[in-house]
Design a protein around this motif. Structure first.
Motif, PDB file in Angstrom:
ATOM      1  N   ILE A   3     -18.199  48.310   5.154  1.00  0.00           N
ATOM      2  CA  ILE A   3     -18.072  49.168   3.970  1.00  0.00           C
ATOM      3  C   ILE A   3     -18.870  48.593   2.802  1.00  0.00           C
ATOM      4  CG2 ILE A   3     -16.452  50.004   2.223  1.00  0.00           C
ATOM      5  CD1 ILE A   3     -14.445  50.386   4.510  1.00  0.00           C
ATOM      6  N   SER A   4     -18.863  47.272   2.645  1.00  0.00           N
ATOM      7  CA  SER A   4     -19.611  46.686   1.529  1.00  0.00           C
ATOM      8  C   SER A   4     -21.108  46.925   1.695  1.00  0.00           C
ATOM      9  CB  SER A   4     -19.318  45.198   1.375  1.00  0.00           C
ATOM     10  OG  SER A   4     -19.764  44.480   2.496  1.00  0.00           O
ATOM     11  N   ASP A   5     -21.607  46.911   2.945  1.00  0.00           N
ATOM     12  CA  ASP A   5     -23.013  47.234   3.188  1.00  0.00           C
ATOM     13  C   ASP A   5     -23.300  48.682   2.805  1.00  0.00           C
ATOM     14  OD1 ASP A   5     -23.684  44.723   4.128  1.00  0.00           O
ATOM     15  OD2 ASP A   5     -23.435  45.272   6.229  1.00  0.00           O
ATOM     16  N   GLN A   6     -22.364  49.566   3.134  1.00  0.00           N
ATOM     17  CA  GLN A   6     -22.524  50.986   2.794  1.00  0.00           C
ATOM     18  C   GLN A   6     -22.593  51.164   1.271  1.00  0.00           C
ATOM     19  OE1 GLN A   6     -22.914  53.736   4.551  1.00  0.00           O
ATOM     20  NE2 GLN A   6     -22.240  53.288   6.606  1.00  0.00           N
ATOM     21  N   VAL A   7     -21.696  50.514   0.551  1.00  0.00           N
ATOM     22  CA  VAL A   7     -21.683  50.613  -0.907  1.00  0.00           C
ATOM     23  C   VAL A   7     -22.988  50.069  -1.465  1.00  0.00           C
ATOM     24  CG1 VAL A   7     -20.565  49.753  -3.013  1.00  0.00           C
ATOM     25  CG2 VAL A   7     -19.174  50.554  -1.102  1.00  0.00           C
ATOM     26  N   THR A   8     -23.440  48.932  -0.946  1.00  0.00           N
ATOM     27  CA  THR A   8     -24.672  48.314  -1.409  1.00  0.00           C
ATOM     28  C   THR A   8     -25.867  49.210  -1.133  1.00  0.00           C
ATOM     29  OG1 THR A   8     -23.758  46.130  -0.965  1.00  0.00           O
ATOM     30  CG2 THR A   8     -26.125  46.264  -1.211  1.00  0.00           C
ATOM     31  N   MET A   9     -25.964  49.727   0.054  1.00  0.00           N
ATOM     32  CA  MET A   9     -27.133  50.501   0.453  1.00  0.00           C
ATOM     33  C   MET A   9     -27.272  51.799  -0.336  1.00  0.00           C
ATOM     34  SD  MET A   9     -28.339  51.976   4.161  1.00  0.00           S
ATOM     35  CE  MET A   9     -27.090  51.015   4.942  1.00  0.00           C
ATOM     36  N   PHE A  10     -26.174  52.340  -0.786  1.00  0.00           N
ATOM     37  CA  PHE A  10     -26.212  53.623  -1.484  1.00  0.00           C
ATOM     38  C   PHE A  10     -26.046  53.482  -2.994  1.00  0.00           C
ATOM     39  CE2 PHE A  10     -24.806  54.582   2.870  1.00  0.00           C
ATOM     40  CZ  PHE A  10     -25.872  55.377   3.247  1.00  0.00           C
ATOM     41  N   TYR A  11     -25.856  52.261  -3.466  1.00  0.00           N
ATOM     42  CA  TYR A  11     -25.834  51.978  -4.907  1.00  0.00           C
ATOM     43  C   TYR A  11     -24.894  52.913  -5.681  1.00  0.00           C
ATOM     44  CZ  TYR A  11     -29.751  49.240  -3.328  1.00  0.00           C
ATOM     45  OH  TYR A  11     -30.526  48.357  -2.637  1.00  0.00           O
ATOM     46  N   HIS A  96     -34.252  48.844 -11.460  1.00  0.00           N
ATOM     47  CA  HIS A  96     -33.113  48.070 -11.955  1.00  0.00           C
ATOM     48  C   HIS A  96     -32.274  47.500 -10.804  1.00  0.00           C
ATOM     49  CE1 HIS A  96     -29.458  47.122 -14.229  1.00  0.00           C
ATOM     50  NE2 HIS A  96     -28.798  47.850 -13.359  1.00  0.00           N
ATOM     51  N   TRP A  97     -32.255  48.184  -9.683  1.00  0.00           N
ATOM     52  CA  TRP A  97     -31.506  47.737  -8.510  1.00  0.00           C
ATOM     53  C   TRP A  97     -32.301  46.728  -7.685  1.00  0.00           C
ATOM     54  CZ3 TRP A  97     -26.498  48.997  -8.271  1.00  0.00           C
ATOM     55  CH2 TRP A  97     -26.056  50.140  -8.920  1.00  0.00           C
ATOM     56  N   GLY A  98     -33.497  46.371  -8.140  1.00  0.00           N
ATOM     57  CA  GLY A  98     -34.345  45.446  -7.389  1.00  0.00           C
ATOM     58  C   GLY A  98     -35.152  46.129  -6.307  1.00  0.00           C
ATOM     59  N   ILE A  99     -35.278  47.436  -6.424  1.00  0.00           N
ATOM     60  CA  ILE A  99     -35.985  48.240  -5.427  1.00  0.00           C
ATOM     61  C   ILE A  99     -37.387  48.567  -5.952  1.00  0.00           C
ATOM     62  CG2 ILE A  99     -35.984  50.440  -4.190  1.00  0.00           C
ATOM     63  CD1 ILE A  99     -32.880  50.432  -4.613  1.00  0.00           C
ATOM     64  N   LYS A 100     -38.386  48.400  -5.083  1.00  0.00           N
ATOM     65  CA  LYS A 100     -39.773  48.767  -5.417  1.00  0.00           C
ATOM     66  C   LYS A 100     -40.019  50.204  -4.968  1.00  0.00           C
ATOM     67  CE  LYS A 100     -41.282  44.689  -6.772  1.00  0.00           C
ATOM     68  NZ  LYS A 100     -41.718  44.365  -8.084  1.00  0.00           N
ATOM     69  N   VAL A 101     -40.860  50.908  -5.721  1.00  0.00           N
ATOM     70  CA  VAL A 101     -41.200  52.294  -5.405  1.00  0.00           C
ATOM     71  C   VAL A 101     -42.715  52.409  -5.242  1.00  0.00           C
ATOM     72  CG1 VAL A 101     -41.135  54.688  -6.210  1.00  0.00           C
ATOM     73  CG2 VAL A 101     -39.235  53.142  -6.755  1.00  0.00           C
ATOM     74  N   ILE A 102     -43.140  53.026  -4.145  1.00  0.00           N
ATOM     75  CA  ILE A 102     -44.551  53.371  -4.008  1.00  0.00           C
ATOM     76  C   ILE A 102     -44.637  54.884  -3.844  1.00  0.00           C
ATOM     77  CG2 ILE A 102     -45.364  51.152  -3.139  1.00  0.00           C
ATOM     78  CD1 ILE A 102     -45.293  52.235  -0.323  1.00  0.00           C
ATOM     79  N   ARG A 103     -45.704  55.452  -4.385  1.00  0.00           N
ATOM     80  CA  ARG A 103     -45.842  56.906  -4.426  1.00  0.00           C
ATOM     81  C   ARG A 103     -47.147  57.354  -3.778  1.00  0.00           C
ATOM     82  NH1 ARG A 103     -41.999  57.857  -8.507  1.00  0.00           N
ATOM     83  NH2 ARG A 103     -42.065  60.085  -8.179  1.00  0.00           N
ATOM     84  N   PHE A 104     -47.068  58.508  -3.154  1.00  0.00           N
ATOM     85  CA  PHE A 104     -48.230  59.176  -2.597  1.00  0.00           C
ATOM     86  C   PHE A 104     -48.102  60.655  -2.941  1.00  0.00           C
ATOM     87  CE2 PHE A 104     -47.265  55.587   0.119  1.00  0.00           C
ATOM     88  CZ  PHE A 104     -48.496  54.948   0.203  1.00  0.00           C
ATOM     89  N   THR A 105     -49.225  61.347  -2.969  1.00  0.00           N
ATOM     90  CA  THR A 105     -49.173  62.796  -3.174  1.00  0.00           C
ATOM     91  C   THR A 105     -49.089  63.484  -1.815  1.00  0.00           C
ATOM     92  OG1 THR A 105     -51.562  63.099  -3.103  1.00  0.00           O
ATOM     93  CG2 THR A 105     -50.579  62.608  -5.276  1.00  0.00           C
ATOM     94  N   ASN A 106     -48.569  64.689  -1.839  1.00  0.00           N
ATOM     95  CA  ASN A 106     -48.555  65.490  -0.614  1.00  0.00           C
ATOM     96  C   ASN A 106     -49.975  65.668  -0.093  1.00  0.00           C
ATOM     97  OD1 ASN A 106     -45.805  65.765  -0.881  1.00  0.00           O
ATOM     98  ND2 ASN A 106     -45.868  67.868  -1.612  1.00  0.00           N
ATOM     99  N   ASP A 107     -50.940  65.802  -1.011  1.00  0.00           N
ATOM    100  CA  ASP A 107     -52.343  65.964  -0.615  1.00  0.00           C
ATOM    101  C   ASP A 107     -52.859  64.743   0.135  1.00  0.00           C
ATOM    102  OD1 ASP A 107     -52.352  68.473  -1.765  1.00  0.00           O
ATOM    103  OD2 ASP A 107     -53.325  67.824  -3.620  1.00  0.00           O
ATOM    104  N   GLU A 108     -52.455  63.546  -0.297  1.00  0.00           N
ATOM    105  CA  GLU A 108     -52.870  62.328   0.406  1.00  0.00           C
ATOM    106  C   GLU A 108     -52.344  62.330   1.837  1.00  0.00           C
ATOM    107  OE1 GLU A 108     -53.177  58.546  -2.470  1.00  0.00           O
ATOM    108  OE2 GLU A 108     -51.310  59.680  -2.782  1.00  0.00           O
ATOM    109  N   VAL A 109     -51.098  62.737   1.998  1.00  0.00           N
ATOM    110  CA  VAL A 109     -50.489  62.793   3.334  1.00  0.00           C
ATOM    111  C   VAL A 109     -51.228  63.809   4.204  1.00  0.00           C
ATOM    112  CG1 VAL A 109     -48.395  63.421   4.615  1.00  0.00           C
ATOM    113  CG2 VAL A 109     -48.228  61.994   2.561  1.00  0.00           C
ATOM    114  N   ALA A 110     -51.540  64.971   3.629  1.00  0.00           N
ATOM    115  CA  ALA A 110     -52.222  66.022   4.387  1.00  0.00           C
ATOM    116  C   ALA A 110     -53.650  65.609   4.754  1.00  0.00           C
ATOM    117  CB  ALA A 110     -52.242  67.322   3.581  1.00  0.00           C
ATOM    118  N   ALA A 111     -54.339  64.960   3.824  1.00  0.00           N
ATOM    119  CA  ALA A 111     -55.750  64.626   4.030  1.00  0.00           C
ATOM    120  C   ALA A 111     -55.951  63.441   4.968  1.00  0.00           C
ATOM    121  CB  ALA A 111     -56.423  64.351   2.684  1.00  0.00           C
ATOM    122  N   ASP A 112     -55.086  62.411   4.863  1.00  0.00           N
ATOM    123  CA  ASP A 112     -55.306  61.187   5.650  1.00  0.00           C
ATOM    124  C   ASP A 112     -53.996  60.427   5.849  1.00  0.00           C
ATOM    125  OD1 ASP A 112     -56.298  58.989   6.970  1.00  0.00           O
ATOM    126  OD2 ASP A 112     -57.891  58.572   5.513  1.00  0.00           O
TER     127      ASP A 112
END
Length: 139
Positions: A3-11, A96-112
């Motif tokens: 349960i503690s893992d569940q709480v942690t994973m879902f913040y 703030h939760w120590g999580i990194k975010v990387i972003r891509f556009t839908n166009d990037e996914v479609a193109a390559d």
């Protein structure tokens, strides 16, 4: 998983966020489905990604808990000034939760898609090194 893992994973995400996430998983965009084919089943370095994952009050497109990494796909709406400002604030909250975010556009996914997957793979390698490097004293 405890349960503690569940709480942690879902913040501390609330039940209504889980319901919305379930709905989003059932209605993924074409770009999300295309990328999900490359992320599911631990295809990148044996890492488990989750689709439409609740984090606090947010739902992220893809999340890998073991390396605290979010992958976001942005459609055209993300080009508006209002949405860009919201995304900056949202990303700051997630960071703030120590999580990194990387972003891509839908166009990037479609193109390559292969380039997107390669970039995610490289970022995973970098993130694993970051998390496995002890902080020097006083840092």
């Amino acid at each position: 998983m405890s349960i503690s893992d569940q709480v942690t994973m879902f913040y501390n995400a609330k039940p209504h966020i889980f319901e919305k996430a379930k709905s989003l998983r059932q209605n993924m965009t074409e770009a999300e489905l295309k990328l999900w084919d490359h992320l599911k089943g631990k295809k990148i370095q044996g890492l488990r990604f989750r689709a439409q994952h609740p984090i606090d009050i947010f739902i992220v497109d893809f999340y890998c808990h073991s390396i605290k990494l979010v992958v976001e796909l942005d459609g055209g709406i993300h080009l508006s000034t209002e949405q860009k400002e919201y995304d900056i604030g949202r990303e700051a909250e997630i960071n703030h939760w120590g999580i990194k975010v990387i972003r891509f556009t839908n166009d990037e996914v479609a193109a390559d898609i292969n380039k997107v997957v390669l970039t995610i793979n490289e970022f995973c390698t970098k993130r694993i090194k970051e998390l496995n490097t002890p902080n020097p004293k006083g840092a």
